[in-house]
Design a protein around this motif. Structure first.
Motif, mmCIF file in Angstrom:
data_model
loop_
_atom_site.group_PDB
_atom_site.id
_atom_site.type_symbol
_atom_site.label_atom_id
_atom_site.label_comp_id
_atom_site.label_asym_id
_atom_site.label_seq_id
_atom_site.Cartn_x
_atom_site.Cartn_y
_atom_site.Cartn_z
ATOM 1 N N ALA A 161 -17.344 126.993 20.698
ATOM 2 C CA ALA A 161 -17.418 127.473 19.316
ATOM 3 C C ALA A 161 -16.410 126.746 18.424
ATOM 4 C CB ALA A 161 -17.179 128.983 19.276
ATOM 5 N N ILE A 162 -15.217 126.504 18.948
ATOM 6 C CA ILE A 162 -14.215 125.725 18.205
ATOM 7 C C ILE A 162 -14.758 124.336 17.893
ATOM 8 C CG2 ILE A 162 -12.004 124.519 18.453
ATOM 9 C CD1 ILE A 162 -11.499 127.374 17.878
ATOM 10 N N ALA A 163 -15.327 123.693 18.903
ATOM 11 C CA ALA A 163 -15.828 122.327 18.744
ATOM 12 C C ALA A 163 -16.996 122.266 17.756
ATOM 13 C CB ALA A 163 -16.263 121.777 20.103
ATOM 14 N N ARG A 172 -19.123 120.604 12.465
ATOM 15 C CA ARG A 172 -19.741 120.933 11.176
ATOM 16 C C ARG A 172 -18.774 120.650 10.030
ATOM 17 N NH1 ARG A 172 -22.685 126.306 13.639
ATOM 18 N NH2 ARG A 172 -24.710 125.314 14.005
ATOM 19 N N MET A 173 -17.502 120.886 10.287
ATOM 20 C CA MET A 173 -16.471 120.615 9.291
ATOM 21 C C MET A 173 -16.406 119.120 8.977
ATOM 22 S SD MET A 173 -12.404 121.423 9.746
ATOM 23 C CE MET A 173 -12.745 122.955 10.607
ATOM 24 N N VAL A 174 -16.393 118.299 10.013
ATOM 25 C CA VAL A 174 -16.325 116.852 9.828
ATOM 26 C C VAL A 174 -17.590 116.329 9.153
ATOM 27 C CG1 VAL A 174 -16.261 114.644 11.055
ATOM 28 C CG2 VAL A 174 -14.699 116.480 11.721
ATOM 29 N N LEU A 200 -19.803 127.487 7.644
ATOM 30 C CA LEU A 200 -18.984 126.683 8.547
ATOM 31 C C LEU A 200 -18.480 127.595 9.662
ATOM 32 C CD1 LEU A 200 -16.874 124.452 6.102
ATOM 33 C CD2 LEU A 200 -18.588 123.677 7.743
ATOM 34 N N PHE A 201 -19.142 127.547 10.801
ATOM 35 C CA PHE A 201 -18.835 128.481 11.879
ATOM 36 C C PHE A 201 -19.149 127.841 13.219
ATOM 37 C CE2 PHE A 201 -23.186 129.044 10.541
ATOM 38 C CZ PHE A 201 -23.896 129.097 11.735
ATOM 39 N N GLY A 202 -18.607 128.437 14.273
ATOM 40 C CA GLY A 202 -18.906 127.964 15.618
ATOM 41 C C GLY A 202 -20.067 128.698 16.244
ATOM 42 N N GLN A 205 -22.694 120.788 26.000
ATOM 43 C CA GLN A 205 -23.018 122.075 25.404
ATOM 44 C C GLN A 205 -22.886 122.034 23.881
ATOM 45 O OE1 GLN A 205 -24.124 124.924 27.033
ATOM 46 N NE2 GLN A 205 -24.518 125.620 24.951
ATOM 47 N N VAL A 206 -21.890 121.337 23.401
ATOM 48 C CA VAL A 206 -21.688 121.206 21.956
ATOM 49 C C VAL A 206 -22.857 120.453 21.334
ATOM 50 C CG1 VAL A 206 -20.237 120.170 20.157
ATOM 51 C CG2 VAL A 206 -19.181 121.352 22.097
ATOM 52 N N ASP A 207 -23.244 119.344 21.950
ATOM 53 C CA ASP A 207 -24.376 118.563 21.438
ATOM 54 C C ASP A 207 -25.652 119.392 21.410
ATOM 55 O OD1 ASP A 207 -22.760 116.379 21.108
ATOM 56 O OD2 ASP A 207 -23.370 115.395 22.972
ATOM 57 N N GLN A 208 -25.894 120.152 22.470
ATOM 58 C CA GLN A 208 -27.096 120.990 22.531
ATOM 59 C C GLN A 208 -27.087 122.052 21.437
ATOM 60 O OE1 GLN A 208 -27.047 122.483 26.569
ATOM 61 N NE2 GLN A 208 -28.092 120.677 27.391
ATOM 62 N N THR A 209 -25.936 122.636 21.197
ATOM 63 C CA THR A 209 -25.822 123.661 20.162
ATOM 64 C C THR A 209 -26.102 123.078 18.787
ATOM 65 O OG1 THR A 209 -24.171 124.853 21.467
ATOM 66 C CG2 THR A 209 -24.300 125.378 19.125
ATOM 67 N N LEU A 210 -25.549 121.913 18.501
ATOM 68 C CA LEU A 210 -25.739 121.284 17.200
ATOM 69 C C LEU A 210 -27.159 120.795 16.995
ATOM 70 C CD1 LEU A 210 -22.387 119.292 17.034
ATOM 71 C CD2 LEU A 210 -23.009 121.262 15.617
ATOM 72 N N GLU A 211 -27.813 120.423 18.087
ATOM 73 C CA GLU A 211 -29.185 119.900 17.993
ATOM 74 C C GLU A 211 -30.222 120.993 17.745
ATOM 75 O OE1 GLU A 211 -29.690 117.802 21.627
ATOM 76 O OE2 GLU A 211 -28.424 116.101 21.020
#
Length: 361
Positions: free
Chosen positions: A72-74, A79-81, A193-195, A262-268
């Motif tokens: 969630a942090i990542a 999203r921030m970047v 802007l959230f995790g 996991q981060v990539d999957q969440t963002l996708e």
């Protein structure tokens, strides 16, 4: 003078240490004063060391959720970047946002090799952002680089306070600060802007000063403070032996090398990230159903429910599913304080705390 138990490389607190002038009031006295019209930011609750049973729950929740929290942090940072680029200055809202802001700084260093400036500043509902602290940051950095950080949203009161405070500050100072708020968990749908929007237990919500750099919540009192000062805080050095602030940071940061997939999957997934404020509508319904005189007596979400059990006088706790494991510490605290727990499935939050109304109508 160093303030707090974090490394100065992790955060610079823009706060005034006022240990000798920060009177702590009992929970019952403080609750009566708040509901009678005195500002909550003029008083501090008495902080006691957590019980060994409660610390066990903290350690268990940290072990269970360290990976999920790191993801969630990542996700929030990515999203921030994407929104702002890498020219960032983090301004975490003390104290709920403090450990999460440090973790965001840590992730940005890990992922992008950035050494992002990070400040801890105060915002108080009813008084607004610490303008002295905000001016200090603006003098050091670009106003457009400032990114506000908090841990989670409840009904969005702090986001609304931040929006109004930043708007007024910009008008008065000719700045272009944005009131974007980056949070780890946004179950209230109050920010884009959230995790995650899952209402899960962020372990740092379990404790007070001992997971927040040994600092109290912030306060302001006109009788002892002057306008040129940062908002006030108390430093609980007496709790140093049981401080888990840096343990929390180190444990979650250690997960960063393991979460890329996991981060990539969440963002996708491409979820709708717009802020719909649906949580606020639920809270208004709960306020009406339980005939509470103020919406401020309704505290939704795991984090906020934990907070009122620690430092307010709860009337009852509503839970969506009483058997959910994220609620173990809630049930423990409710039992310790003899607060009734009621199953209430008609909400998106995991739980919701209702504060006892003490003012006669």
């Amino acid at each position: 003078m160093k303030l707090g138990s974090y490394s100065t490389a992790d955060i610079q607190f823009l706060l005034t240490r006022l240990d000798d002038f920060a009177d702590e009031t009992t929970t019952s006295e403080r609750e009566k004063n708040i509901q009678s019209g005195q500002h909550y930011f003029e008083m501090l609750p008495i902080e006691e060391p957590p019980s060994s049973q409660y610390m066990t729950l903290f350690y268990r929740s940290l072990e269970k959720h360290k990976y999920k929290l790191a993801v969630a942090i990542a996700v929030c940072c990515e999203r921030m970047v994407e929104r702002r680029g890498t020219d960032l200055v983090l301004a975490s809202l003390v104290r709920g946002g403090t450990p999460l802001g440090i973790l965001m700084k840590s992730y940005l260093a890990f992922r992008y090799q950035l050494d992002v400036p990070h400040y801890g500043i105060s915002i108080l509902r009813g008084r607004g952002i610490d303008e002295v602290a905000l001016s200090h940051i603006v003098k050091q950095h670009s106003d457009t680089a400032i990114m506000f950080v908090d841990g989670w949203t409840g009904k969005g009161a702090i986001k609304l306070e931040l929006d109004e405070a930043v708007k007024q500050y910009n008008l008065e100072h000719g700045t272009a600060i944005r009131s974007d708020l980056a949070v780890v968990a946004d179950p209230g749908y109050c920010t884009d802007l959230f995790g995650t929007r899952e209402d899960f237990l962020i372990p740092s919500a379990c404790l007070n000063a001992t997971v927040s750099g040994l600092l109290s919540r912030t306060f302001w009192n006109d009788e002892i403070m002057e306008k040129h000062q940062f908002h006030g805080v108390k430093f609980y050095e007496k709790f140093a032996a049981i401080d888990v602030s840096n343990l929390f940071i180190d444990t979650v940061s250690a997960m960063f090398p393991l979460i890329e997939k996991q981060v990539d999957q969440t963002l996708e997934k491409g979820e709708d990230i717009a802020a719909s404020w649906q949580g606020l509508q639920e809270i208004k319904r709960i306020q009406a159903e339980f005939q509470l005189p103020s919406i401020n007596l309704v505290k939704p979400g795991v984090g906020e429910t934990t907070r009122i059990l620690l430092r307010r006088i709860p009337w009852k706790i509503l839970v969506k599913d009483i058997h959910h494991e994220d609620l173990q510490h809630i049930l423990l605290l409710a039992k310790e304080k003899n607060v009734p727990v009621e199953t209430y499935p008609l909400m998106s939050y995991r739980c919701c705390g209702l504060i006892q109304s003490l003012v006669q109508s």
